[in-house]
Design an enzyme around this catalytic site. Sequence first.
Site, PDB file in Angstrom:
ATOM      1  N   GLU A   9      -3.253  12.602   7.849  1.00  0.00           N
ATOM      2  CA  GLU A   9      -2.536  11.983   8.828  1.00  0.00           C
ATOM      3  C   GLU A   9      -1.098  12.701   9.036  1.00  0.00           C
ATOM      4  OE1 GLU A   9      -1.990   7.574   8.544  1.00  0.00           O
ATOM      5  OE2 GLU A   9      -4.026   7.540   7.513  1.00  0.00           O
ATOM      6  N   ASP A  82      -5.610   7.938   5.633  1.00  0.00           N
ATOM      7  CA  ASP A  82      -5.497   7.068   4.343  1.00  0.00           C
ATOM      8  C   ASP A  82      -6.581   6.038   4.002  1.00  0.00           C
ATOM      9  OD1 ASP A  82      -3.022   8.346   4.194  1.00  0.00           O
ATOM     10  OD2 ASP A  82      -1.809   6.874   5.180  1.00  0.00           O
ATOM     11  N   ASP A  84      -6.852   2.936   3.920  1.00  0.00           N
ATOM     12  CA  ASP A  84      -6.663   1.450   4.428  1.00  0.00           C
ATOM     13  C   ASP A  84      -7.155   1.309   5.714  1.00  0.00           C
ATOM     14  OD1 ASP A  84      -4.971   2.695   6.197  1.00  0.00           O
ATOM     15  OD2 ASP A  84      -3.057   2.114   4.988  1.00  0.00           O
ATOM     16  N   GLU A  86      -5.692   0.902   8.754  1.00  0.00           N
ATOM     17  CA  GLU A  86      -5.447   1.856  10.033  1.00  0.00           C
ATOM     18  C   GLU A  86      -5.956   3.392   9.686  1.00  0.00           C
ATOM     19  OE1 GLU A  86      -3.561   0.926  12.385  1.00  0.00           O
ATOM     20  OE2 GLU A  86      -3.613  -1.177  11.623  1.00  0.00           O
ATOM     21  N   TYR A 285       5.501  10.426  -0.430  1.00  0.00           N
ATOM     22  CA  TYR A 285       5.524   9.615   0.824  1.00  0.00           C
ATOM     23  C   TYR A 285       6.409   8.279   0.831  1.00  0.00           C
ATOM     24  CZ  TYR A 285       4.075   8.377   5.486  1.00  0.00           C
ATOM     25  OH  TYR A 285       4.072   8.033   6.611  1.00  0.00           O
ATOM     26  N   ARG A 287       6.426   5.784   3.081  1.00  0.00           N
ATOM     27  CA  ARG A 287       6.346   4.515   3.594  1.00  0.00           C
ATOM     28  C   ARG A 287       4.764   3.900   2.968  1.00  0.00           C
ATOM     29  NH1 ARG A 287       8.135   7.075   8.899  1.00  0.00           N
ATOM     30  NH2 ARG A 287       6.317   8.239   8.649  1.00  0.00           N
ATOM     31  N   HIS A 330      -1.024   4.712  -0.654  1.00  0.00           N
ATOM     32  CA  HIS A 330      -0.341   5.675  -1.252  1.00  0.00           C
ATOM     33  C   HIS A 330       0.307   5.448  -2.651  1.00  0.00           C
ATOM     34  CE1 HIS A 330       0.277   6.011   2.999  1.00  0.00           C
ATOM     35  NE2 HIS A 330       0.131   7.326   2.913  1.00  0.00           N
TER      36      HIS A 330
END
Length: 780
Positions: A9, A82, A84, A86, A285, A287, A330
């Site tokens: 991403e 990632d 998850d 999304e 990361y 976020r 993350h």
Amino acid sequence: MEKNLVIVESPAKAKTIEKFLGKGFKVVSSYGHIRDLEPKAFGVDVENNYKPTYVIPPEKKKLVTELQAEAHKAATIWLASDEDREGEAISWHLAEVLELDPQKTKRIVFHEITRNAILQAIDNPRGIDLNLVDAQQARRVLDRVVGFELSPILWKKIKPALSAGRVQSVAVRLIVEREREIGAFVSESYFRVTGDFLLPDGKTILKAELNQRFQTEAEAKAFLESCRKVSFCIEDIATKPLRKSPAPPFTTSTLQQEAARKLGYSVSQTMMIAQKLYEAGFITYMRTDSVNLSSLALSTAKAAIIDIYGEKYHKFRTYTTKSKGAQEAHEAIRPTYIEQESVSASAQENKLYSLIRKRTLASQMADAELERTTITIDISGKAEKFVAVGEVVVFDGFLQVYYESVDDEAEKEQSELLPPVNVDDKLSMQILTATERFAQRPPRYTEASLVRRLEELGIGRPSTYAPTIHTIQNREYVVKVNLEGSQRKFVAMTLSNGKLSVREKAETFGADKNKLTPTDIGAVVTDFLTEHFPGILDYNFTANVEKEFDHIAEGNLEWTDAIDRFYKVFHPIVEHASSSKSTHRVGERKLGDDPETGLPVFVKIGRFGPVVQLGMANSEDKAAAKPQFASLMKGQSIETISLEEALKLFELPRTIGEFEGKTLKAAIGRFGPYVVHNGVYVSIPKDLSPLSISIEEAIELIEDKRRQNAERFIKGFDEDPKLQVLKGRFGPYVAYDGKNYKLPKSISDPAALTYADAKAIVDSAGDAPKTARTKFSKRK
DNA sequence: CAGTGAGCGAGCTTCCGCTTGACTT
């Protein structure tokens, strides 16, 4: 030619991973989602089982073409977004848009960016989890349906360009409700009693507080008076060990909170600085909602702690995330190389880096060991006791490095060392003080404390906290304010040398800095939405739909069924709220009648914000007098404004007098209060009011403005009076026809510019964007 | 939908979450 294409991403992540994988692997980035619901339309076909219309945003077209070309060349494509909801959807959109061959496509996930983790992921590929993708589609479609059906009702009923949504509307509600709690708060006072006692050594003072508070002045006074003839002695000394543990490593939300408290950064500032640190490879990361540290991070932290502080300062700890809805794609936010004490970056970046590093180190350090000593003082013939509490640090542990700040400062006093005393020591009372104190009203939210509350409620995600805070301010639902506070009186009594004295003192209270408060628009929108859509505005709405999304992800529920169930209930309410045709406007309130004309006076949200209205519109009789309107001034609210204050607003625009043969007027406009003279507008500063400004003050403002303009002017041109060289906040610039143009760096003396030079700067600015665009177009 | 100091007026505004540009001001 690489045989393997890995798509992640984030480009920074791509760079790191490429190093680990080495030859035969090319790693590229999707830069987040590559496809989304069409932005300018509803994008969901309600008639056709909620079929979404996905489009590639124009700014992603080039990227998608490039990805397509790379995918075409590769033998195997590894989708490494990632792990998850999304991330799974990103992989699915990639597979669809790039038309990836399922035979050649593999989905992999890893939790930490280390060589081992990535090689292990490559060894354990899977397919795309379509249930998880569907859970994301449900989330996306729900947010679209709620946002795009609610917002237009607000345009129609309240004011254009407003917005509503699952996240932002609840954020605003929190602030509106808190402000009302504060308004309704009645601060009750009480009396606390403290005393100074002289120890038998004749020189040391022991300070202690009475273990009872008094409700009234009379009770406090009676207590002090009853202490004239009593004696005091040490009754008990108790020592209790106390341990404190470090806070877990940073997540996005806790980083935002601590950076606000310790460094004074706003939420978006923190994120921008963190982004820089991340791109430079200094931190992981930024976020994330995870407090987990990779095994590599744990071992390097251990080595660093032992190296710097010694073996006994280290304690191995693992943390688990407890916030609702966390997805843990993350790691926690930590330095990539913890042994690195500072980084070569700006001062701001270094401060944030240092905060992150200390928090990470502390999270792997030993508990602090303290000793809390409580000394109890007996009062002869009385049940009440005086108590002194002191804390001593026996072993500092993690406190050596870091302690977490708290929002309200009231809670941190007492921690000083107590003098040595013995049981039965006789004490000589020096002074007793009874001070009136007031219960604290609930605190207003700061940006960071609002983020904390949203996270507790499971509303919003690490990537959206900062944008949400921005949106609700941008829509003028809430504003950051600095409040002066006001004065209040309190009573302080002392008993000393057998003499009782009572004094009245004054203190400031209620002062606030950078706190979020609702505007009238925010309050009216919140009231309207909570009245008609209590379900959506419910603090548990997100938590409830998250449960549904979980069922979808587990494969136990079709996403379209979940949406259908919601829509069947939701949409009729939308219809009803939108059609209810009362003449009474949303948020409208009648203040009374104008004593002069007898016309009614109203307050409401107008086309441009809160207004007062005098008289009523009459659509039948065109000849009838039209109502008069006037904007509210800053600091006034439609909830609290009085009839008198409202009537005063109609005095504007007001003629102040004459100056140089022209009239001077004062009024309030789009940008606040102003005076106007001969076509020149000047803002009225905060300490003056357009209702009361004198002619002398107004003339001074006009003359100041003239002086300023003269200083700003560098040169003009006879060839074209519209073209000027001016001096501004960012240095000299060229102004032409209301637009400003930057000077090229090569120009050292702006006063020497010729007409042709200046004209060229204006003309060349027009095509600058075009050249920038063609620069990246791929040849060959 | 009543006005503004920014002209006319038609057409637009809006959600949440994932990611960085490439630009001024």
